[in-house]
Design an enzyme around this catalytic site. Structure first.
Site: not given
Length: 541
Positions: A295, A359, A409
């Site tokens: 990430e 995300k 994540c």
């Protein structure tokens, strides 16, 4: 003639008060300690029976104390949940204090307040169980096997989505190993937690049975709880033998990069040049069907990079026949930032129109600022503290015969969202992901149990979906997790590349098709049956 006075009457008032204070202190600390023990049930320790035993202790407190007030049951459950959460997520202090610059006392207070909030769900479950017990005049059997497991499961489910959710270390994650893992593809982590709560309720009944004197009702008090626990474990073992998904297409080669950039250097101007050079070198060191970085491995927006940096990476992907999943922040306008994955491949137009994943499920206070909390985030020095969300459903990235679905994540904490993407693609007749890919940077939490805990979360996602999970992380745990549970990983806090071959899987697990609807329905049905049984008993009498 006066009768002899009891010893208590001769005790000084101060001594009796001291004993009362001691009893109160023990009564408050014992639930906290019992809750804190749960941390050893999860990775890296994985002593999963502890989770069941600790929960059985909590349930026994509700069963054995019908005279306790609803407030007393709530306090006991709240303290238990507080101890569980405080021990399990203490590492948040590291991100706020060590890397975020927040004063130590305030960071500790913030962790404590979060743990107190998370404990409310456990407190609500025990309080509602105590209230319903008195209102319905429930038997210990109904309370232990129907009401408490259902209420516990619903409380964990609520914790997973209220205020965007924080289901870290909910019960089911302790059972990625052990006999209960077989329930994961059927109903997900919450179903696993419900089965664990059923076993805990059985043990609480057994505890009550052993404490009672006499032989009347021995079967119900002792034999029935033991048989129930044994059957549930056997059912989980049997379900592990079911192959819900099957290999799809040809295996692909993968290279997962672990840069091991210290968090205090990640956004440092002095380290940016070396970081960019290091990742370019790691990417171009060897071809692979899929190369994945952590990430925000590239911590700059594309317009802030050297003019030809992304062009060189895209050219390598094209010339080598590789596909690259690159963690990088993107901007679509002023003050519009996304935590993203850019995908480059061998196609001629890949450099001009790369694959993109943004995300969707953002971290409160780290990636978006809840209303009224700007002051709190301003106390921490976190770049890009307020981001825009990606779409709830996004297309996977094609890599030869496989389809790769990224998540970033914290997102792999929400299994229902990953299963929902697979379900929506299946129902729409669109390409369905055969491999899951997690890009993470949890260097924010230092050398703590957060790393193995996050790996265990990804392991649950492979059990639920029947698909492998690839993890490319900054400091760990970079890993390949196969549907059967086998895991290979790099040592944490080292710089390296995890290379291997991964087979994609297709097909639908029940959890993909039903999501959390199954377990929520089961929990509500258990409460309805308990209500009906109690109503029927009242009518007969």
């Amino acid at each position: 003639m006066n009768s002899p006075a009891s010893p208590e009457l001769h005790s000084p008032p101060g001594e009796a008060a001291a004993r009362g204070r001691l009893a109160l202190t023990v009564g408050l600390l014992l639930p906290v300690a019992a809750g804190a023990l749960n941390v050893f049930a999860f990775a890296p320790f994985k002593w999963w029976p502890l989770q069941i035993v600790a929960l059985a202790w909590l349930f026994h407190g509700v069963l054995a104390r019908p005279q306790t007030s609803v407030r007393g049951h709530f306090l006991r459950g709240w303290l238990y949940g507080f101890g569980w959460s405080a021990a399990g997520v203490h590492w948040l202090y590291i991100s706020m204090h060590d890397y975020g610059g927040m004063p130590g006392w305030m960071a500790a207070l913030a962790v404590g307040l979060l743990a107190l909030y998370l404990g409310l769900y456990a407190g609500a479950a025990t309080a509602l169980a105590g209230w319903l017990r008195n209102r319905w005049s429930s038997s210990p059997l109904l309370l232990a096997l129907f009401m408490l497991p259902a209420l516990w499961t619903l409380s964990e489910w609520l914790r997973g989505w209220v205020f965007t959710g924080f289901p870290w270390l909910i019960s089911g994650y302790a059972h990625t190993v052990g006999p209960l893992a077989g329930f994961a593809p059927v109903g997900g982590v919450y179903l696993v937690g419900w089965v664990a709560a059923l076993i805990a309720g059985s043990l609480a009944l057994l505890w009550m049975g052993l404490c009672r004197k006499g032989v009347a009702g021995t079967g119900q008090r002792i034999v029935l709880p033991l048989c129930a626990a044994a059957l549930l474990c056997a059912g989980g073992v049997a379900l592990r033998l079911v192959k819900w998904t099957a290999p799809q297409g040809q295996p692909i080669t993968v290279r997962l990069l672990q840069g091991n950039i210290p968090q205090e250097m990640k956004f440092s101007n002095d380290a940016l040049v070396s970081t960019l050079g290091m990742y370019e070198q790691m990417i171009s060191a060897a071809p692979a069907d899929l190369i994945a970085t952590p990430e925000t491995a590239i911590p700059l927006l594309p317009q802030q990079l050297p003019p030809d940096y992304l062009e060189r990476i895209a050219r390598f992907a094209q010339l080598s026949g590789s596909h690259l999943a690159l963690g990088i922040p993107l901007s679509d306008g002023p003050q519009q930032y996304a935590n993203s994955v850019l995908g480059f491949g061998p196609g001629v137009g890949s450099a001009l129109m790369p694959y993109r994943y943004d995300k969707h499920h953002l971290v409160p206070f780290g990636e978006f600022i809840p209303p009224g909390f700007r002051w709190f985030v301003d106390l921490m020095h976190i770049p890009l503290g307020d981001m825009t969300r990606g779409a709830p459903v996004q297309s996977p990235m094609g890599v030869k015969d496989q389809w790769i679905l990224p998540n970033i994540c914290y997102e792999d904490l929400f299994g229902e969202e990953i299963a929902g993407q697979l379900r929506d693609a299946y129902r729409a007749g669109q390409p369905q992901a055969s491999v899951l890919l997690n890009l993470s940077n949890i260097a924010w939490f230092g050398n703590s149990v957060a790393l193995p805990q996050h790996l265990q979360i990804s392991q649950m996602r492979t059990l639920e979906t029947g698909r492998p999970m690839l993890r490319a992380t900054n400091t760990g745990a970079t890993a390949v997790i196969l549907p059967g549970g086998a895991t290979s990983e790099l040592p944490p806090y080292t710089r390296g590349v995890l290379a291997g071959q991964v087979q994609g899987y297709g097909g639908q697990t029940p959890y993909i098709l039903l999501g959390n609807k199954l377990i929520v329905g089961i929990a509500l049905l258990m409460l309805l049956l308990a209500w009906g049984r109690n109503k029927a008993a009242r009518i007969r009498h």
